[in-house]
Design a protein around this motif. Structure first.
Motif, mmCIF file in Angstrom:
data_model
loop_
_atom_site.group_PDB
_atom_site.id
_atom_site.type_symbol
_atom_site.label_atom_id
_atom_site.label_comp_id
_atom_site.label_asym_id
_atom_site.label_seq_id
_atom_site.Cartn_x
_atom_site.Cartn_y
_atom_site.Cartn_z
ATOM 1 N N ILE A 81 -3.983 -10.262 5.322
ATOM 2 C CA ILE A 81 -3.774 -8.910 4.781
ATOM 3 C C ILE A 81 -5.130 -8.236 4.533
ATOM 4 O O ILE A 81 -5.985 -8.779 3.818
ATOM 5 C CB ILE A 81 -2.954 -8.995 3.467
ATOM 6 N N GLU A 104 -10.166 -18.701 1.465
ATOM 7 C CA GLU A 104 -11.109 -17.593 1.306
ATOM 8 C C GLU A 104 -12.443 -17.925 1.959
ATOM 9 O O GLU A 104 -12.862 -19.063 2.032
ATOM 10 C CB GLU A 104 -11.335 -17.271 -0.168
ATOM 11 N N PHE A 105 -13.073 -16.865 2.441
ATOM 12 C CA PHE A 105 -14.401 -16.911 3.043
ATOM 13 C C PHE A 105 -15.457 -16.929 1.933
ATOM 14 O O PHE A 105 -16.480 -17.608 2.030
ATOM 15 C CB PHE A 105 -14.518 -15.650 3.900
ATOM 16 N N ARG A 150 -6.510 -6.634 -7.447
ATOM 17 C CA ARG A 150 -6.987 -5.508 -6.644
ATOM 18 C C ARG A 150 -5.862 -4.488 -6.587
ATOM 19 O O ARG A 150 -4.702 -4.863 -6.292
ATOM 20 C CB ARG A 150 -7.319 -5.958 -5.225
ATOM 21 N N SER A 203 -8.058 -15.147 4.053
ATOM 22 C CA SER A 203 -8.680 -14.138 3.176
ATOM 23 C C SER A 203 -7.744 -13.773 2.021
ATOM 24 O O SER A 203 -7.285 -12.647 1.909
ATOM 25 C CB SER A 203 -9.131 -12.900 3.960
ATOM 26 N N HIS A 219 -1.749 -12.150 -4.266
ATOM 27 C CA HIS A 219 -0.697 -12.206 -3.240
ATOM 28 C C HIS A 219 -0.120 -13.622 -3.160
ATOM 29 O O HIS A 219 1.091 -13.803 -3.048
ATOM 30 C CB HIS A 219 -1.259 -11.842 -1.859
ATOM 31 N N ASP A 247 -13.775 -19.727 6.906
ATOM 32 C CA ASP A 247 -14.375 -18.591 7.619
ATOM 33 C C ASP A 247 -13.711 -18.549 8.990
ATOM 34 O O ASP A 247 -13.849 -19.489 9.778
ATOM 35 C CB ASP A 247 -15.888 -18.836 7.737
ATOM 36 N N VAL A 248 -13.005 -17.457 9.274
ATOM 37 C CA VAL A 248 -12.255 -17.394 10.539
ATOM 38 C C VAL A 248 -13.149 -17.524 11.765
ATOM 39 O O VAL A 248 -12.670 -17.876 12.837
ATOM 40 C CB VAL A 248 -11.419 -16.089 10.675
HETATM 41 C C1 LIG Z 1 -10.262 -6.284 1.250
HETATM 42 S S1 LIG Z 1 -10.333 -8.000 0.980
HETATM 43 C C2 LIG Z 1 -8.606 -8.403 1.132
HETATM 44 C C3 LIG Z 1 -8.233 -9.581 0.304
HETATM 45 C C4 LIG Z 1 -6.741 -9.853 0.173
HETATM 46 N N1 LIG Z 1 -6.167 -10.282 1.428
HETATM 47 C C5 LIG Z 1 -6.014 -8.641 -0.370
HETATM 48 O O1 LIG Z 1 -5.214 -8.035 0.354
HETATM 49 O O2 LIG Z 1 -6.238 -8.308 -1.534
HETATM 50 C C6 LIG Z 1 -11.041 -8.642 2.488
HETATM 51 C C7 LIG Z 1 -11.223 -10.143 2.453
HETATM 52 O O3 LIG Z 1 -11.653 -10.597 3.725
HETATM 53 C C8 LIG Z 1 -12.453 -11.741 3.507
HETATM 54 N N2 LIG Z 1 -13.253 -12.046 4.712
HETATM 55 C C9 LIG Z 1 -14.302 -11.362 5.195
HETATM 56 N N3 LIG Z 1 -14.832 -11.992 6.261
HETATM 57 C C10 LIG Z 1 -14.082 -13.112 6.463
HETATM 58 C C11 LIG Z 1 -14.154 -14.200 7.383
HETATM 59 N N4 LIG Z 1 -15.099 -14.255 8.332
HETATM 60 N N5 LIG Z 1 -13.222 -15.195 7.293
HETATM 61 C C12 LIG Z 1 -12.257 -15.149 6.352
HETATM 62 N N6 LIG Z 1 -12.145 -14.149 5.432
HETATM 63 C C13 LIG Z 1 -13.068 -13.151 5.476
HETATM 64 C C14 LIG Z 1 -13.294 -11.358 2.286
HETATM 65 O O4 LIG Z 1 -13.856 -12.480 1.638
HETATM 66 C C15 LIG Z 1 -12.266 -10.617 1.435
HETATM 67 O O5 LIG Z 1 -11.627 -11.464 0.495
#
Ligand SMILES: C[S@@+](CC[C@H](N)C(=O)[O-])C[C@H]1O[C@@H](n2cnc3c(N)ncnc32)[C@H](O)[C@@H]1O
Length: 208
Positions: free
Chosen positions: A111, A60-61, A9, A37, A43, A88-89
């Motif tokens: 992040i 990861e979710f 990304r 996540s 990272h 899933d948080v």
């Molecule tokens: C913009 S991405 C960021 C990913 C990574 N941390 C980065 O900086 O590249 C947002 C992430 O949040 C995760 N996410 C969304 N809802 C979540 C949840 N309820 N619990 C855990 N992760 C979640 C998504 O699956 C996604 O991978």
């Protein structure tokens, strides 16, 4: 070996170096870092090699990303980069609470998630960090934030609107709201660090 073939990304490409510099200063020197996540896993690969002997536990979710994180893990070939888990948080109990990690979880890193998820995800992150971390454990959150309900740039104001257009439950969060919810989980906001392109790092310490 080249990582050209691995999913990346752009934002993670740009922010890895500055985040790593801060993590080196604030993370406890040993134990396991639980990443919430992990996204692509890039990272995790970058940080786990630079932050050894800490172990890096990606999560990861989105189950579809577990494979991608594993690709980065295979590429990195590091004993400190642990196998990714689904997390899933918002769950009342995180899977990591049921397994005993090799080294205790001394910190949690998250992040660019809480603005791209409902507010409940931020509350879930803070509640889970409150359950998982022991006294003096560190929770690190990176992203764009409002302070006093005000944006710190026109760019972030526009970004916030674009997030809400995609999903009305998303949006840039207010630091004071996060700080209050964190205190309910015995997490003290100890440091706010300005980061490039109007982002911030929030560092919380578990009080007891
Ligand atoms: C913009 S991405 C960021 C990913 C990574 N941390 C980065 O900086 O590249 C947002 C992430 O949040 C995760 N996410 C969304 N809802 C979540 C949840 N309820 N619990 C855990 N992760 C979640 C998504 O699956 C996604 O991978």
């Amino acid at each position: 070996m080249t990582s050209d073939y691995l999913p990346k990304r752009p934002a993670a490409e740009r922010n890895s170096g500055v985040i790593l510099n801060l993590l080196k200063d604030i993370l406890p020197p040993t134990g396991t870092v639980l990443e919430i996540s992990s996204g692509t896993g890039q990272h995790a690969a970058y940080f786990s090699s630079a932050l050894a002997p800490r172990f890096w536990q990606p999560s990861e979710f989105d189950p579809a990303l577990i494979n991608t994180i594993d690709m980065w893990r295979n590429h990195s070939n590091s004993d400190f980069f642990l196998s990714p888990i689904i997390l899933d948080v918002c769950r009342k109990v995180w899977p990591i609470e049921k397994i005993k990690p090799n080294a205790p979880i001394t910190s949690i890193v998250n992040i660019n998630m809480i603005h791209i998820a409902p507010w409940e995800a931020c509350l879930g992150l803070l509640a889970g960090a409150g359950r998982v971390l022991k006294k003096d454990g560190i929770l690190y959150i990176y992203g764009p934030f409002k302070r006093g309900h005000k944006h710190n740039s026109l760019g972030n104001k526009k970004f916030d609107l674009s997030l809400k257009e995609k999903n009305p439950s998303w949006g840039i969060r207010n630091i004071e709201d996060i700080e209050k919810a964190a205190m309910n989980n015995n997490l003290l906001l100890e440091k706010i660090e300005e980061m490039p392109v109007n982002n911030k790092s929030l560092v919380f310490r578990k009080l007891r």
